[in-house]
Design an enzyme around this catalytic site. Structure first.
Site, short mmCIF file in Angstrom:
data_model
loop_
_atom_site.label_atom_id
_atom_site.label_comp_id
_atom_site.label_asym_id
_atom_site.label_seq_id
_atom_site.Cartn_x
_atom_site.Cartn_y
_atom_site.Cartn_z
N ASP A 2 0.84 -1.20 0.00
CA ASP A 2 0.00 0.00 0.00
C ASP A 2 0.87 1.25 0.00
O ASP A 2 0.38 2.38 -0.07
CB ASP A 2 -1.02 0.00 1.14
CG ASP A 2 -0.38 -0.14 2.52
OD1 ASP A 2 0.86 -0.19 2.61
OD2 ASP A 2 -1.14 -0.19 3.51
N LYS B 255 -1.30 -9.53 2.78
CA LYS B 255 -0.60 -9.08 4.00
C LYS B 255 -1.50 -8.12 4.74
O LYS B 255 -2.24 -7.35 4.10
CB LYS B 255 0.73 -8.39 3.63
CG LYS B 255 1.45 -7.76 4.83
CD LYS B 255 2.90 -7.42 4.54
CE LYS B 255 3.14 -6.06 3.93
NZ LYS B 255 2.64 -4.91 4.71
N GLU C 40 -1.67 -5.65 8.62
CA GLU C 40 -0.90 -5.10 9.73
C GLU C 40 -1.59 -5.40 11.06
O GLU C 40 -2.81 -5.34 11.15
CB GLU C 40 -0.77 -3.57 9.55
CG GLU C 40 -0.02 -3.19 8.28
CD GLU C 40 0.13 -1.68 8.11
OE1 GLU C 40 -0.28 -0.91 9.01
OE2 GLU C 40 0.68 -1.27 7.07
N GLU D 81 8.95 -4.14 10.80
CA GLU D 81 9.35 -2.83 10.25
C GLU D 81 9.87 -1.92 11.36
O GLU D 81 9.19 -1.68 12.37
CB GLU D 81 8.15 -2.18 9.54
CG GLU D 81 8.52 -0.81 8.96
CD GLU D 81 7.56 -0.31 7.89
OE1 GLU D 81 6.64 -1.05 7.49
OE2 GLU D 81 7.74 0.85 7.45
O1 KIV Z 1 3.57 -1.12 1.69
C1 KIV Z 1 4.75 -1.47 1.79
O2 KIV Z 1 5.60 -1.13 0.95
C2 KIV Z 1 5.13 -2.29 2.93
C3 KIV Z 1 6.59 -2.54 3.13
C4 KIV Z 1 7.24 -1.34 3.65
C5 KIV Z 1 6.82 -3.72 3.99
O3 KIV Z 1 4.31 -2.70 3.68
#
Ligand code: KIV
Length: 277
Positions: free
Chosen positions: A57, A126, A128, A195
């Protein structure tokens, strides 16, 4: 890179799966992951041998020019993801569930994940968060969709954090993160992004879970590393955190190329007769 021979006799790269990443952790082979948002870049990164392409994102920042990752929509993520999938023959393609598409409840989250998988052809999603997203992770995985976790500096929570500084320096937050990583593994995540956390904490998490940890600003002990491709290539010039290593300076190169083109158009040296019909 391992290969297999097709019926035509042409060697094709063997696809990376979530199982491959598990095997890489056991073999202690670091996983190389980068972001991708479009077909042309995805083709180049895939042919270079990247293991995982994340349709992050972060497209909200580096493609659309927003200050945060919050504005990007599910439809926009699906558009980016389907472009990336068309450019890939080997890498595992993981797509971020954007802000607002999974936090409501696990049913909505599953619907968003299903849309991503059906409409883009990606291989995993993915999301968070730690303990609070466990029921959501479990529900998505029950539907057969692999999930990657993301802990530490989770950019979708930037307004709660109020800063992009390193997370979990204090023991209380570090302890929560250690516990969250184990919970994500138990819920069935195939990997977890860490991160911007201290390298010692990332090292502890990496040895306490059996799934690969993929670090960004989390030091060298992680089982793999991820960067935003625009940062690595030097397409972004105004974002210079310590964890970014620039392997190219494409912004300068593009500027030089475009200045030459403008010059050639102005003085009519482009196009030449040979470039004409
Ligand atoms: O959106 C993204 O680029 C990410 C990375 C920083 C892991 O989540």
């Amino acid at each position: 890179m391992s290969t297999k021979t097709s019926a035509s006799g042409i060697e094709a790269a063997k696809r990376i799966t979530t199982q491959t990443l598990q095997e890489m952790k056991v073999a202690q082979t670091p996983v190389a992951m980068l972001t991708a948002y479009d077909y042309t870049s995805a083709r180049i990164l895939d042919s270079a041998g990247i293991d995982v392409l994340l349709v992050g994102d972060s497209a909200s920042n580096v493609v659309a020019g927003h200050e945060t990752t919050l504005p990007i929509t599910l439809d926009q993520m699906i558009y980016h993801a389907s472009s990336v999938v068309r450019g890939v023959s080997r890498a595992l393609v993981v797509v971020d569930l954007p802000f607002g598409s999974y936090q409501g409840n696990s049913k909505e989250a599953l619907a968003s994940a299903i849309r991503i998988m059906k409409e883009s052809g990606a291989h995993a999603v993915k999301l968070e968060g730690g303990e609070a997203v466990i029921p959501t992770v479990e529900r998505i995985i029950t539907a057969g969709i692999p999930v990657m976790g993301h802990l530490g500096l989770t950019p979708q929570s930037i307004y709660r954090f109020g800063t992009y500084k390193v997370r979990a320096r204090e023991e209380e937050e570090a302890e929560t993160l250690r516990r969250d990583a184990v919970l994500l593994e138990q819920a069935g995540c195939f990997a977890v992004v860490l991160e911007k956390i201290p390298l010692e904490l990332a090292s502890q998490v990496t040895s306490s879970v059996n799934i690969p940890t993929i670090g960004i600003g989390a030091g060298p002990s992680c089982d793999g590393q991820v960067l935003v491709t625009h940062d690595l290539l030097g397409l972004t010039t105004d974002f210079n955190p310590r964890f970014v290593r620039r392997y190219g300076h494409l912004a300068d190169e593009i500027q030089r190329a475009v200045e030459s083109y403008i010059q050639d158009v102005r003085d009519r040296s482009f196009p030449s007769i040979d470039e004409s019909y």
